[in-house]
Motif scaffolding. Structure first.
Motif, mmCIF file in Angstrom:
data_model
loop_
_atom_site.group_PDB
_atom_site.id
_atom_site.type_symbol
_atom_site.label_atom_id
_atom_site.label_comp_id
_atom_site.label_asym_id
_atom_site.label_seq_id
_atom_site.Cartn_x
_atom_site.Cartn_y
_atom_site.Cartn_z
ATOM 1 N N THR A 138 -0.806 4.551 -5.061
ATOM 2 C CA THR A 138 -1.606 4.527 -3.701
ATOM 3 C C THR A 138 -2.737 5.488 -3.567
ATOM 4 O O THR A 138 -3.840 5.213 -2.923
ATOM 5 N N SER A 139 -2.565 6.512 -4.280
ATOM 6 C CA SER A 139 -3.706 7.592 -4.446
ATOM 7 C C SER A 139 -4.590 7.197 -5.271
ATOM 8 O O SER A 139 -5.781 8.248 -5.446
ATOM 9 N N ASP A 140 -4.730 6.054 -5.900
ATOM 10 C CA ASP A 140 -5.620 5.747 -6.958
ATOM 11 C C ASP A 140 -5.474 6.332 -8.384
ATOM 12 O O ASP A 140 -6.358 6.514 -9.188
ATOM 13 N N SER A 141 -4.430 7.213 -8.437
ATOM 14 C CA SER A 141 -4.245 7.717 -9.578
ATOM 15 C C SER A 141 -3.752 6.565 -10.582
ATOM 16 O O SER A 141 -3.183 5.799 -10.061
ATOM 17 N N THR A 142 -4.240 6.953 -11.839
ATOM 18 C CA THR A 142 -4.046 5.799 -12.815
ATOM 19 C C THR A 142 -3.439 6.434 -14.044
ATOM 20 O O THR A 142 -3.518 7.711 -14.376
ATOM 21 N N ILE A 145 -1.082 2.182 -11.508
ATOM 22 C CA ILE A 145 -1.681 2.853 -10.359
ATOM 23 C C ILE A 145 -0.984 2.694 -9.189
ATOM 24 O O ILE A 145 -0.141 2.099 -8.968
ATOM 25 N N ASP A 152 0.833 -1.248 -0.086
ATOM 26 C CA ASP A 152 0.004 -0.078 -0.180
ATOM 27 C C ASP A 152 0.854 1.369 0.008
ATOM 28 O O ASP A 152 0.310 2.288 0.161
ATOM 29 N N ASN A 188 -5.964 -3.288 -1.959
ATOM 30 C CA ASN A 188 -4.942 -3.142 -0.786
ATOM 31 C C ASN A 188 -5.120 -4.174 0.160
ATOM 32 O O ASN A 188 -4.079 -5.064 0.830
ATOM 33 N N SER A 213 -6.850 -1.647 -11.253
ATOM 34 C CA SER A 213 -7.213 -1.440 -9.887
ATOM 35 C C SER A 213 -6.454 -2.076 -9.066
ATOM 36 O O SER A 213 -5.951 -3.027 -9.469
ATOM 37 N N ARG A 214 -6.727 -1.822 -7.844
ATOM 38 C CA ARG A 214 -5.867 -2.514 -6.792
ATOM 39 C C ARG A 214 -6.805 -2.736 -5.505
ATOM 40 O O ARG A 214 -7.753 -1.799 -5.190
#
Length: 121
Positions: free
Chosen positions: A53-57, A51, A30, A73, A70-71
Motif C-alpha cells: 500500500t505504500s507503493d513499495s515494490t 507491491i 488497500d 486501489n 502497479s496497483r
C-alpha cells in the motif's frame, strides 16, 4: 470470500509486451500487499514482483528493469506490465494477496487461478 482473477495472458514473440491484470473482490485491497508469481510445470512457483500500500515494490532479479508492477486501489486492480519478454518468461502467472513485501509464496494467503503467458522465439 476473497477472489482474485487474472487476465491479459497470451502469446507474443520475443521482445514483445503484455500487461496482466488482477481484479480483487471480497478483499480489503488497500490494506495489504499484492504479488505476481509464475510457475512452469515441474518447477516451484517463483515470485516475480510485489507491491504494498505504500507503493513499495520488489522485483525478482530476472525481471527487474523489464517488468513493472502497479496497483489501482480505486479499481481494486493489480497490474504487471511486462516488456522485452523472453522465452524463459513463459509460465502460468498468478496474482496473490498477502501482508508482507516478499516474493515467497508462503506469505500469500489468497491466490487467483492464473493466466498463461507464452513467449515464442
Amino acid at each position: 470470500q476473497v477472489q482474485l482473477m487474472e487476465s491479459g495472458g497470451g502469446s507474443v514473440q520475443t521482445g514483445g509486451s503484455l500487461r496482466l491484470s488482477c481484479t480483487a473482490s471480497g478483499y480489503i485491497y488497500d490494506s495489504g500487499c499484492m504479488g505476481w508469481f509464475r510457475q512452469v510445470p515441474g518447477k516451484e512457483r517463483e515470485g516475480v514482483a510485489a507491491i504494498c500500500t505504500s507503493d513499495s515494490t520488489l522485483y525478482a532479479s530476472s525481471v527487474k528493469g523489464r517488468f513493472t508492477v502497479s496497483r489501482d486501489n480505486a479499481k481494486n486492480t493489480l497490474y504487471l506490465q511486462m516488456n522485452s519478454l523472453k522465452p524463459e518468461d513463459t509460465a502460468m502467472y498468478y496474482c496473490a494477496a498477502g501482508n508482507v513485501l516478499l516474493l515467497a509464496a508462503a506469505y500469500y494467503r489468497h491466490w487467483g487461478k492464473g493466466t498463461l503467458v507464452t513467449i515464442s522465439s
